[in-house]
Motif scaffolding. Structure first.
Motif, PDB file in Angstrom:
ATOM      1  N   ARG A  11     -23.837  25.001 -33.670  1.00 11.96           N
ATOM      2  CA  ARG A  11     -23.789  26.449 -33.859  1.00 11.96           C
ATOM      3  C   ARG A  11     -22.760  26.865 -34.912  1.00 11.96           C
ATOM      4  N   ASP A  12     -23.078  27.983 -35.546  1.00  9.55           N
ATOM      5  CA  ASP A  12     -22.121  28.664 -36.406  1.00  9.55           C
ATOM      6  C   ASP A  12     -21.461  29.770 -35.596  1.00  9.55           C
ATOM      7  N   VAL A  13     -20.343  30.251 -36.080  1.00 13.15           N
ATOM      8  CA  VAL A  13     -19.544  31.241 -35.361  1.00 13.15           C
ATOM      9  C   VAL A  13     -20.363  32.478 -35.000  1.00 13.15           C
ATOM     10  N   ASN A  14     -21.170  32.990 -35.937  1.00 13.47           N
ATOM     11  CA  ASN A  14     -21.910  34.234 -35.675  1.00 13.47           C
ATOM     12  C   ASN A  14     -22.992  34.075 -34.610  1.00 13.47           C
ATOM     13  N   MET A  15     -23.293  32.851 -34.206  1.00 13.71           N
ATOM     14  CA  MET A  15     -24.234  32.618 -33.112  1.00 13.71           C
ATOM     15  C   MET A  15     -23.555  32.815 -31.753  1.00 13.71           C
ATOM     16  N   VAL A  16     -22.232  32.798 -31.750  1.00  7.26           N
ATOM     17  CA  VAL A  16     -21.446  32.947 -30.518  1.00  7.26           C
ATOM     18  C   VAL A  16     -20.724  34.292 -30.503  1.00  7.26           C
ATOM     19  N   TYR A  17     -20.163  34.672 -31.638  1.00  5.20           N
ATOM     20  CA  TYR A  17     -19.404  35.917 -31.781  1.00  5.20           C
ATOM     21  C   TYR A  17     -20.116  36.784 -32.814  1.00  5.20           C
ATOM     22  N   LYS A  18     -20.815  37.787 -32.341  1.00  7.15           N
ATOM     23  CA  LYS A  18     -21.730  38.557 -33.196  1.00  7.15           C
ATOM     24  C   LYS A  18     -21.062  39.215 -34.396  1.00  7.15           C
ATOM     25  N   LYS A  19     -19.791  39.582 -34.277  1.00  4.20           N
ATOM     26  CA  LYS A  19     -19.141  40.306 -35.378  1.00  4.20           C
ATOM     27  C   LYS A  19     -18.242  39.408 -36.224  1.00  4.20           C
ATOM     28  N   LEU A  20     -18.298  38.102 -35.989  1.00  2.00           N
ATOM     29  CA  LEU A  20     -17.458  37.163 -36.740  1.00  2.00           C
ATOM     30  C   LEU A  20     -18.332  36.144 -37.465  1.00  2.00           C
ATOM     31  N   THR A  21     -17.752  35.481 -38.463  1.00  2.00           N
ATOM     32  CA  THR A  21     -18.475  34.463 -39.228  1.00  2.00           C
ATOM     33  C   THR A  21     -17.632  33.193 -39.316  1.00  2.00           C
ATOM     34  N   ASN A  22     -18.212  32.183 -39.939  1.00  2.00           N
ATOM     35  CA  ASN A  22     -17.471  30.936 -40.155  1.00  2.00           C
ATOM     36  C   ASN A  22     -16.212  31.162 -40.976  1.00  2.00           C
ATOM     37  N   ASN A  23     -16.158  32.227 -41.762  1.00  2.00           N
ATOM     38  CA  ASN A  23     -14.965  32.526 -42.554  1.00  2.00           C
ATOM     39  C   ASN A  23     -13.787  32.950 -41.679  1.00  2.00           C
ATOM     40  N   ASP A  24     -14.061  33.363 -40.438  1.00  2.00           N
ATOM     41  CA  ASP A  24     -13.005  33.810 -39.532  1.00  2.00           C
ATOM     42  C   ASP A  24     -12.375  32.655 -38.755  1.00  2.00           C
ATOM     43  N   PHE A  25     -12.953  31.475 -38.843  1.00  2.00           N
ATOM     44  CA  PHE A  25     -12.494  30.302 -38.098  1.00  2.00           C
ATOM     45  C   PHE A  25     -12.439  29.084 -39.010  1.00  2.00           C
ATOM     46  N   VAL A  26     -11.655  28.090 -38.610  1.00  2.00           N
ATOM     47  CA  VAL A  26     -11.821  26.747 -39.133  1.00  2.00           C
ATOM     48  C   VAL A  26     -12.862  26.122 -38.216  1.00  2.00           C
ATOM     49  N   VAL A  27     -13.981  25.707 -38.766  1.00  2.00           N
ATOM     50  CA  VAL A  27     -15.083  25.150 -37.979  1.00  2.00           C
ATOM     51  C   VAL A  27     -15.008  23.631 -38.036  1.00  2.00           C
ATOM     52  N   VAL A  28     -14.982  23.013 -36.860  1.00  2.00           N
ATOM     53  CA  VAL A  28     -15.016  21.557 -36.775  1.00  2.00           C
ATOM     54  C   VAL A  28     -16.211  21.151 -35.927  1.00  2.00           C
ATOM     55  N   ARG A  29     -16.814  20.041 -36.283  1.00  2.00           N
ATOM     56  CA  ARG A  29     -18.062  19.624 -35.654  1.00  2.00           C
ATOM     57  C   ARG A  29     -17.907  18.442 -34.702  1.00  2.00           C
ATOM     58  N   ASN A  30     -16.691  17.873 -34.620  1.00  2.00           N
ATOM     59  CA  ASN A  30     -16.505  16.711 -33.753  1.00  2.00           C
ATOM     60  C   ASN A  30     -15.062  16.616 -33.274  1.00  2.00           C
ATOM     61  N   PHE A  31     -14.849  15.751 -32.290  1.00  2.00           N
ATOM     62  CA  PHE A  31     -13.536  15.546 -31.675  1.00  2.00           C
ATOM     63  C   PHE A  31     -12.501  15.065 -32.692  1.00  2.00           C
ATOM     64  N   HIS A  32     -12.897  14.138 -33.550  1.00  2.00           N
ATOM     65  CA  HIS A  32     -11.964  13.595 -34.551  1.00  2.00           C
ATOM     66  C   HIS A  32     -11.423  14.705 -35.458  1.00  2.00           C
ATOM     67  N   ASP A  33     -12.307  15.552 -35.967  1.00  2.00           N
ATOM     68  CA  ASP A  33     -11.859  16.642 -36.849  1.00  2.00           C
ATOM     69  C   ASP A  33     -11.058  17.689 -36.089  1.00  2.00           C
ATOM     70  N   PHE A  34     -11.397  17.908 -34.816  1.00  2.00           N
ATOM     71  CA  PHE A  34     -10.622  18.809 -33.962  1.00  2.00           C
ATOM     72  C   PHE A  34      -9.161  18.361 -33.924  1.00  2.00           C
ATOM     73  N   LYS A  35      -8.944  17.098 -33.601  1.00  2.00           N
ATOM     74  CA  LYS A  35      -7.581  16.554 -33.546  1.00  2.00           C
ATOM     75  C   LYS A  35      -6.894  16.632 -34.909  1.00  2.00           C
ATOM     76  N   LYS A  36      -7.613  16.247 -35.944  1.00  2.00           N
ATOM     77  CA  LYS A  36      -7.043  16.215 -37.296  1.00  2.00           C
ATOM     78  C   LYS A  36      -6.541  17.594 -37.728  1.00  2.00           C
ATOM     79  N   VAL A  37      -7.356  18.618 -37.518  1.00  2.00           N
ATOM     80  CA  VAL A  37      -6.971  19.977 -37.925  1.00  2.00           C
ATOM     81  C   VAL A  37      -5.732  20.433 -37.160  1.00  2.00           C
TER      82      VAL A  37
END
Length: 115
Positions: A11-37
């Motif tokens: 999912r992208d951010v706007n699929m979960v938060y109707k008034k927000l976009t991927n530009n409002d978050f750092v988007v990570v797709r997996n556990f490894h990138d979650f930890k890294k960020v």
């Protein structure tokens, strides 16, 4: 660096938060990138958790959002007392696990802090 973190494999951010976009978050797709960020940028002002994160590069079930929450609590050594988070996972059992783990740990920290 103040930032919001969105953990979800599809999912992208706007699929979960109707008034927000991927530009409002750092988007990570997996556990490894979650930890890294988080290691590179510190604790975000908000984390939005999905649980089921698909398959890894070996076509095995990837570490999930619950593993990410457990890493925060048991391994990250970050102060989570003011952690703000949301669980947007469609998996109700896993969503409850993430919610309960983080809620209970934050309550524990606040009790310890008051003593």
């Amino acid at each position: 660096m103040a930032y919001k973190l969105f953990l979800d494999d599809i999912r992208d951010v706007n699929m979960v938060y109707k008034k927000l976009t991927n530009n409002d978050f750092v988007v990570v797709r997996n556990f490894h990138d979650f930890k890294k960020v988080i290691i590179e940028n510190g604790l975000p002002e908000l984390i939005s958790f999905d649980n089921d994160l698909g398959l890894d590069e070996n076509d095995l079930i990837a570490e999930d959002g619950y593993a990410a929450a457990k890493w925060l609590v048991y391994e990250s050594e970050l102060d989570l007392i003011n952690l703000k988070f949301n669980v947007h996972s469609a998996n109700p059992v896993a969503a409850q696990q993430i919610q309960s783990l983080l809620d209970n740990y934050i309550k524990h920290l606040k009790r310890e802090n008051n003593n």
